[in-house]
Design a protein around this motif. Structure first.
Motif, short mmCIF file in Angstrom:
data_model
loop_
_atom_site.label_atom_id
_atom_site.label_comp_id
_atom_site.label_asym_id
_atom_site.label_seq_id
_atom_site.Cartn_x
_atom_site.Cartn_y
_atom_site.Cartn_z
N GLN A 1 0.82 -1.21 0.00
CA GLN A 1 0.00 0.00 0.00
C GLN A 1 0.86 1.27 0.00
O GLN A 1 0.57 2.25 0.66
CB GLN A 1 -0.96 0.01 1.20
CG GLN A 1 -2.04 -1.09 1.15
CD GLN A 1 -3.01 -0.82 0.04
OE1 GLN A 1 -3.74 0.18 0.03
NE2 GLN A 1 -3.05 -1.73 -0.94
N LYS A 2 1.86 1.16 -0.72
CA LYS A 2 2.76 2.31 -0.83
C LYS A 2 3.24 2.44 -2.27
O LYS A 2 3.13 1.50 -3.06
CB LYS A 2 3.97 2.15 0.08
CG LYS A 2 3.67 2.26 1.57
CD LYS A 2 4.95 2.14 2.40
CE LYS A 2 4.66 2.29 3.88
NZ LYS A 2 5.90 2.21 4.71
N GLU B 1 10.50 2.99 -0.79
CA GLU B 1 9.06 3.00 -0.60
C GLU B 1 8.63 4.34 -0.02
O GLU B 1 9.32 4.93 0.82
CB GLU B 1 8.65 1.87 0.36
CG GLU B 1 9.01 0.48 -0.15
CD GLU B 1 8.80 -0.60 0.86
OE1 GLU B 1 8.99 -1.77 0.53
OE2 GLU B 1 8.43 -0.25 2.02
N ASP C 1 5.05 6.67 1.37
CA ASP C 1 3.63 6.81 1.66
C ASP C 1 3.01 7.68 0.58
O ASP C 1 3.62 8.64 0.10
CB ASP C 1 3.40 7.45 3.03
CG ASP C 1 3.78 6.52 4.17
OD1 ASP C 1 4.25 7.05 5.21
OD2 ASP C 1 3.65 5.30 4.00
N VAL C 2 1.76 7.39 0.28
CA VAL C 2 1.06 8.13 -0.77
C VAL C 2 0.97 9.60 -0.44
O VAL C 2 1.22 10.47 -1.29
CB VAL C 2 -0.33 7.53 -1.02
CG1 VAL C 2 -1.13 8.40 -2.00
CG2 VAL C 2 -0.21 6.12 -1.54
N GLU C 3 0.61 9.91 0.78
CA GLU C 3 0.44 11.30 1.16
C GLU C 3 1.78 12.06 1.08
O GLU C 3 1.82 13.21 0.70
CB GLU C 3 -0.16 11.40 2.57
CG GLU C 3 -1.62 10.94 2.66
CD GLU C 3 -2.50 11.77 1.78
OE1 GLU C 3 -3.38 11.19 1.14
OE2 GLU C 3 -2.30 13.03 1.74
#
Length: 360
Positions: free
Chosen positions: A22-23, A32, A34-36
């Motif tokens: 989820q990254k 990697e 985080d989306v934000e």
């Protein structure tokens, strides 16, 4: 259609979302995100301002007519670089390739030198004489001697006007002769006065007068004399490897200094024939020149420049004979110590003399 990519902040590779973690993940460096975090980074990139590298290029000012008249530029035939000089530059070197250049245009429309005395001594000799010049100078600051470096050294052919003339002279001198004696009562001094007359002729060959305003006259006269027996007919080939200036003081403008030098030499020569007197003072001189001739020549000079405490010091060496001249700085502390010592010694001598006089 607009295409957008999310770039990896580490290696600028295109990020891909990894559903397992989820990254966003970079397939190149495996970093990697985080989306934000990446979204915020992307927004910062979008909002970043564009480069603004505009300059105000209104630099410099226009040359005045007089300044343009005084500048000359030449193209080096070896490398194509531009050589910038002034109206008096006759020989120089290219600042890009170091090749020596003789500016033939400078000899057009002006007088060609009659003679040249070629350089006999090289740059290493000039450096050697400079080091010798510093030796034995007690009042010279130690830091100047130990740490000083030559800023610039160059061989220059300096333009000179050479004056030949015969001189007829009539001179009268006032002279004195003193006789002293003593008896048991008095000390006597007898001064006799004489009027001495001299007349005759004297010849002058190749009296030099510096024809360049760039060269201090006292410095150029200090490196004299030159031996004219080494002079040869002028050829531009002798200039290669050196700098040279053509004259900017013409022969007519140099006559006054030539006359001064001839008259001073005439008075001194006749003065040397007056011997056996305590004092000799010129009272009347009449010097008349005839058969005057003028020639134009290049004489060799090594110039050395150095800086000490933001003050420029210029030294010169005769490129033919090696005679070296130039002023040096003085250590004021040493000067006043020497002055105090001399005063103390003089005082002691005077005191001793007075003491002996009382004993006698």
């Amino acid at each position: 259609m607009a295409v957008h990519e999310y770039k990896c902040p580490c290696c600028s590779g295109a990020l891909a979302f990894d559903s397992t973690i989820q990254k966003l993940k970079c397939p190149f460096c495996d970093t990697e995100f985080d989306v934000e975090a990446v979204k915020g980074y992307d927004e910062d990139l979008k909002n970043a301002g564009t480069d603004n590298l505009d300059w105000n290029t209104d630099a410099g000012t226009k040359w005045t007519e007089d300044e343009e008249t005084g500048l000359r530029s030449y193209i080096c035939k070896s490398c194509g670089g531009e050589i910038v000089g002034d109206v008096n530059t006759a020989a120089t070197e290219c600042p890009f390739c170091g090749n020596h250049a003789i500016v033939m245009e400078q000899f057009k429309g002006d007088l060609k030198p009659d003679y040249v005395i070629p350089f006999k001594l090289d740059k290493e000799k000039a450096k050697e004489e400079y080091r010798k010049h510093l030796q034995g100078k007690f009042l010279l600051p130690k830091v100047f001697k130990d740490e000083n470096h030559i800023d610039e050294i160059k061989g220059i052919y300096v333009p000179f006007w050479l004056f030949d003339a015969d001189a007829d002279a009539d001179l009268r001198y006032r002279a004195t002769r003193t006789r002293m004696w003593s008896d048991s009562d008095y000390n006597y001094t007898e001064t006799s006065y004489f009027s001495i007359y001299r007349a005759g002729s004297i010849g002058f060959d190749h009296v030099p007068v510096d024809g360049s305003t760039r060269m201090p006259n006292d410095l150029m006269e200090s490196v004299e004399p030159y031996d004219f027996r080494d002079a040869v007919d002028f050829q531009t080939a002798y200039l290669s490897g050196y700098f040279a200036d053509k004259y900017d003081v013409d022969a007519e403008q140099s006559v006054t200094r030539a006359n001064e030098r001839v008259k001073e030499s005439t008075v001194d020569a006749f003065r040397d024939t007056v011997n056996g007197y305590a004092t000799v003072t010129p009272e009347y001189t009449s010097v008349r020149l005839h058969n005057g001739k003028t020639k134009y020549a290049f004489y060799p000079v090594w110039l050395l420049n150095t800086t000490y405490k933001d003050e420029k010091f210029i030294f010169a060496m005769n490129g033919q004979t090696g005679k070296f001249v130039g002023n040096l700085p003085t250590d004021k502390g040493k000067f006043w110590k020497v002055a105090a010592l001399i005063t103390a010694v003089s005082g002691a001598i005077i005191y001793a003399g007075m003491w002996l006089a009382q004993l006698l």
